[in-house]
Structures are given as structure tokens and as C-alpha cells.
Design an enzyme around this catalytic site. Sequence first.
Site, PDB file in Angstrom:
ATOM      1  CB  CYS A  97      -6.952   3.615   4.421  1.00 15.41           C
ATOM      2  SG  CYS A  97      -7.357   2.965   6.040  1.00 15.41           S
ATOM      3  CG  ASN A 146      -9.126  -2.012   3.392  1.00 13.73           C
ATOM      4  OD1 ASN A 146      -8.447  -3.012   3.608  1.00 13.73           O
ATOM      5  ND2 ASN A 146      -8.979  -0.879   4.074  1.00 13.73           N
ATOM      6  CD  GLU A 147      -8.883  -2.322   8.034  1.00  7.87           C
ATOM      7  OE1 GLU A 147      -9.176  -1.177   8.397  1.00  7.87           O
ATOM      8  OE2 GLU A 147      -7.837  -2.890   8.368  1.00  7.87           O
ATOM      9  CD  GLU A 165      -2.705   1.294   2.522  1.00  4.25           C
ATOM     10  OE1 GLU A 165      -2.423   0.648   3.544  1.00  4.25           O
ATOM     11  OE2 GLU A 165      -3.755   1.959   2.388  1.00  4.25           O
TER      12      GLU A 165
HETATM   13  O1  AHR Z   1      -1.942  -1.113   7.081  1.00  8.17           O
HETATM   14  C1  AHR Z   1      -2.324   0.168   7.453  1.00  8.17           C
HETATM   15  C2  AHR Z   1      -3.827   0.370   7.435  1.00  8.17           C
HETATM   16  O2  AHR Z   1      -4.436  -0.393   8.416  1.00  8.17           O
HETATM   17  C3  AHR Z   1      -4.514  -0.047   6.183  1.00  8.17           C
HETATM   18  O3  AHR Z   1      -4.486   0.944   5.220  1.00  8.17           O
HETATM   19  C4  AHR Z   1      -5.926  -0.281   6.639  1.00  8.17           C
HETATM   20  O4  AHR Z   1      -6.588  -1.250   5.874  1.00  8.17           O
HETATM   21  C5  AHR Z   1      -5.763  -0.677   8.068  1.00  8.17           C
HETATM   22  O5  AHR Z   1      -6.635   0.003   8.897  1.00  8.17           O
END
Ligand code: AHR
Length: 656
Positions: A253, A377-378, A44
Site C-alpha cells: 500500500c 499493487n493489488e 515494506e
Molecule cells: O502486507 C500488508 C499489505 O497487504 C500490503 O501493503 C498490501 O499490498 C496488502 O493489502
Amino acid sequence: MRRILSMLLILLCLPGFSLGETLICDASSPVHEMSDTLYGLFFEDINHAADGGLYAEMLQNRSFENEDITNPSLYQHLNGWHFNILAGGEGKVTLKTEEPLHENNPHYVRVQVAKAGYAFQNLGYGGSAFRGGICIEKGESYDVSLWLRGAAEDGYVEAALTTKAGEPLSSPVRFNVTDRWEQHTGVLTSLAAAEDACLTFTVSSAVTVDVDMASLMPRNRVGAAWPGGGLRRDLVEALKDLHPRFLRFPGGCVVEGSWVWDNLYRWKDTVGPVEQRKENWDTWGYMQSYGIGFYEYFCLCEELGALPLPVVGGGLLCQAREPYENPMNDEELAAWTQDILDLLEFALGGQDTAWGALRGEMGHPAPFDLRYLAIGNENWADIYFTRYEKISAAVKAAYPDVTCIVACGPVADGSLFNASRARILRSFPDDITDEHYYMESGWFLRNTHRYDYYPRRTKIFLGEYAAHEPAAGGRRPNNLYSALCEAAYLTGIERNSDVVVMCCYAPLLARLGMEQWTPDLIWFNGNQVVRTPNYYIQQMFSSTLGDQIIQSEMTDEKGAAVKEAAAGLYHVASKTEDGRVYVKLVNVSGQEKKINVQVQGTDRVKGIMTLLTGEKQAVNTVSQESVSPAQKQVAFPDGWAEITLPGYSAAVIALQ
Ligand code: AHR
């Protein structure tokens, strides 16, 4: 009783045998198949992992697009640049947007020179956001380029590596200005090593030039032919050495966008010629150039021998920033779903399809080996699952061979997790569930049996995890203890690798002094890479991935099963189809342990033991690698060996 006593007597007569824990592994008793995709990576663009990191671009804000969309201000478009740096130069600089080199790249600067010798420079990435400083090596060559447009064809711009004061660190290359946007390229060879060099442009005479899209990349890089320009070689090597089976990308994120829809990661902005990509403000507080876009990502997967695992937004903004999740309505969701189908066409479509053809134009006519797609994601709750259902149904209908991955929130347990899990089991039993949790180190020791209780047909992707130690100086350290807690947990993951089919540590990369999150697996600066103890654990486990888990049991001197958490000892054993046996042992206690290891059901009696050990709190830094794996030969005469595990250690024994 007499039999037990006589067996004990025989054991005591064996060379090097002592009382203590005994681990018996039986290669002739397979327990279950292991997932061949178990260990992978999650990339990321956080902590300048891409821009200022893996991306080979050495300039910051190369295209004057830098703009915090949550707080726009003109000043930011010139961040990373210094103008009129030489005494005697006269002129002015204006930020412009009329007739840009491309509509996706709208900002550029107009430099109006009143007196020859006007110079400006890009400072690159330094130890802090805009301090600057480009690391160069003596005698290395660097590709330089710049887009220029002049009012008249009578001027030129020279580019050179220099100090901040403008003293030369390379000979210059000359670019003649024409009256239309044109890219100019050259090669600079550095005369000296420096950690705070700049790329300096000097204008020949009193002319007006429009300037955009500057670039400086080391010639020695990976993927120089990719449209984005390529990747930093030392970091690619560090990733390769982890033997990843898959690569999750681009977030995190970053995928979701925070607060506003403009911030959403849209894959179409990241492909095509690099000067035509539409930069975006990163969720983590800086501009993403998209020089590592979806094409470069797929190429990187090939370079690493890893399967792609792209993540796309789930039809709502980041739920952690609630109440701003702003879910898409049906019409918006239909358009978004089409975007996702287009991404799959970009990866898998033939040359007769629109997006497949773009892939071909970019240099890869053959399809990429895309088998997975994570949607969201999440995310959690109905607001997400109803949108996931629609998107995944469309994906499955169009690409039945692509497995969809469904998010299960950002936590390991509690009501949000339980409700998400129940919903997934009910509504999406055939999809892979993406769990994320960052927990304190001790949690990992207490939960090595988490997946023992999962229904065996459930498939889990542990998409983000890391053991968090208490922060010191605002940073959670990557110390040996956290790495050992992760290693202990991985023994449980391997034991359950029929259920957990993939896992990856997070985050992967962090530029020193520019991080937003700790801990991170790999740290780096302009010319050095730090492999953390956590990195070495990942490497030790993923380079010894078996095909089947085999029976193994540890007992104490009284013959009772060892309680992992009480003894601080964790283990798992596996074998490969070609007969190698791997025994993994972790000692999170401070005491040395002598373990009598027997491997039955194999005729292999020689092996290599890789050991990672050190002080509990030890960390690796750019100036000192305190913790790194060491290897030694081990022999198993009659199938037995006494293995000494120092306090705070992890060992992988490979019987070859
Ligand atoms: O890995 C850091 C962050 O942690 C990621 O962007 C997110 O998915 C999680 O909350």
C-alpha cells in the site's frame, strides 16, 4: 501378486523398515526446471519496518517533519522530542520554516535560551508510538550528528546519551554554532547499557540556535557509507539468513498513496543527500524519513545477493480505498511514466545520463542488476489495466530486457480475481502476474494444487501471502501451525515452480508494540530479533532450492496414493545440478508419522535432516524461542531410510 508379496517381504527385512506411508523419489526422473528466483522477500515500511526498524537511525522525527497529511497539526512536528528537560534551564522553542536547511526539509526549531543549561532531547523509538527509549549497549560507539545555525558564533551545543532525567550515559561531544546551517558530527561511547536512553542536547549560554536533522546511529551497522547512513546489522543478518533471490520494495500500500496524491510514493523524493529527501506520511500512519530510499534499497539487494524487484504506482491511488482511486488523466500519466523511466535510468543508465550520474554521485557508478519492474499493487479492472498497458509499453520500448509485472487484485479467487486473470491472459500474456492473498491457515492446506491447473506458459509472482490464524488480543499469531500450513502450500508451489517463478511472505518485519498488521515474519525491538516459526519455514525451503523437480510419490501401506489433505502429509522432491537431492516433508496432523523414504537414481546415501516441530500453537518471543530447527544426520543404506515425523512438523532432508 506373488511378485508384490515377495517385494514386501524383502522390504520388511530391510533394517528399520516398517509398514506405513512410503515415499519414493526418483532423481533420474526430472519433471521440470525450478525457477532460480523462487524465494525472495517483500520489504515494506509497515510496522516501522524501515523507520524504527531496519534503518539504523535511532531517533524519531529527527527533522521535525512529522505531519499527518490527512490531519495536519503543528503539535506533531515536535513529536518524539522533549524540551527544557533540566531544572533551572530557561528558554523557549518555536517551530520555524523560514530559510530551512533545504526546501524539501522545511521545518526546524528555533531554541532561544534565556539561561545557560537549557536542554532538549530526542526519545527515539520505544515500545509504543511516542513513549520513546533508545537501546544502547555498554561500551558501544554511536555516530551522532546535528545541523545547527546560530545568530552569533559564540555558543555551543553539547550532545550526550542520557537518561530521561538527563543523567549522563556517555561523555558529551561539543558542537560550535556558526551563523549558517552546518552539520556537526561526533562519536558517543556509552558508559552503561540502557533500554530507555535519550539523546540530549544542552545549550551552553543564552544564545539562539536553529536546530534540524539530528541523528544517532550505532557505528556497528551495515552500509555506513551509503548516503542514507546504513542499516541495523542484526536485522540485515536475519534477512541474509533467508537466502533471498529477490527483494520486492517499497510496497504494498505504501506505493500507492491513500486518499490524496501527496501521499504517493515518489522515488525521486528518496534519493540524494539524506537531509534533502522529502519525507512522506506513510500509508500505515507514520512519517517515512526515506533514509532507506531507492539507492539504499538497491545496495541492500547487493548486500543480500538478491535481485531488485521495485514496485511503482499504477497510475491511480489505492483501489481498496475506493472511491478515492482518482485515476491519472493522460497528461498526468505521461509525466508519471517519465518518472518511472527515470527510475530505470537511475538503476541502469550510464554515467552520461542524468539519473545514472546521480547514482554515481551517491557512490555506485556501475549499474544495478535490475531485471524486473512491478507496475501497480493489488490493482484490478479497466481503470488500472488501461494505465498499466501504457506504462508497460513505454518501459518495454525503452528497456526491453526488463520484465514487467502486472497486478491481479488483492484476492485469491472470485469474480474480481477471475476477471483480472482473464484480462491479463488476454492482454499481457508475456508479463508476470502478481497475485496476493492472505487466507486462513486451512485454505493453504486445501489449495496446494492451485497452480497444477494453470497454463504452463503463465508466469506467476506470489507477491504477498501468509496463513492467518484467528486473532487473540487483537493479533493474529505467528504460531507453528500457520507456518506448517505455509510449508504444505510451498510443496505445491515448488511442484509448480515452472509456473510460480517467485514468491514472498508478507509482511516481513514488525517492531514490537508499533505494529499495524499481524502476522509478520520477523519481530524485533530495540536490541532483539525474533525469528518466527514462519521465518524458519521460509529459511528451510529457500536454503534448499533445487534446480529441477523430480518424480516423487507417496503411497499408503496398501499401495494407494496418499491423499495429502486427508493424511495431513505433504511432500515435494528436487535435485540440484551438482547432484544434491532435497526431500521436503510436512506433517500438519497431530500424530507422529513414520515414512519409508526411498531415493532412487542417486548414489548419495548420507544426508542431513532439518526438522521444525513443537506445540501446534507455539510461538517465539523475545524471551523464549520455542520453535527452532534442529539438524541430524540421516543415512539411506540401499537408498532407504525410515523418517519419523513428529506430529506438527516439517522436515527437509538434504542428500549431499
Ligand atoms: O502486507 C500488508 C499489505 O497487504 C500490503 O501493503 C498490501 O499490498 C496488502 O493489502
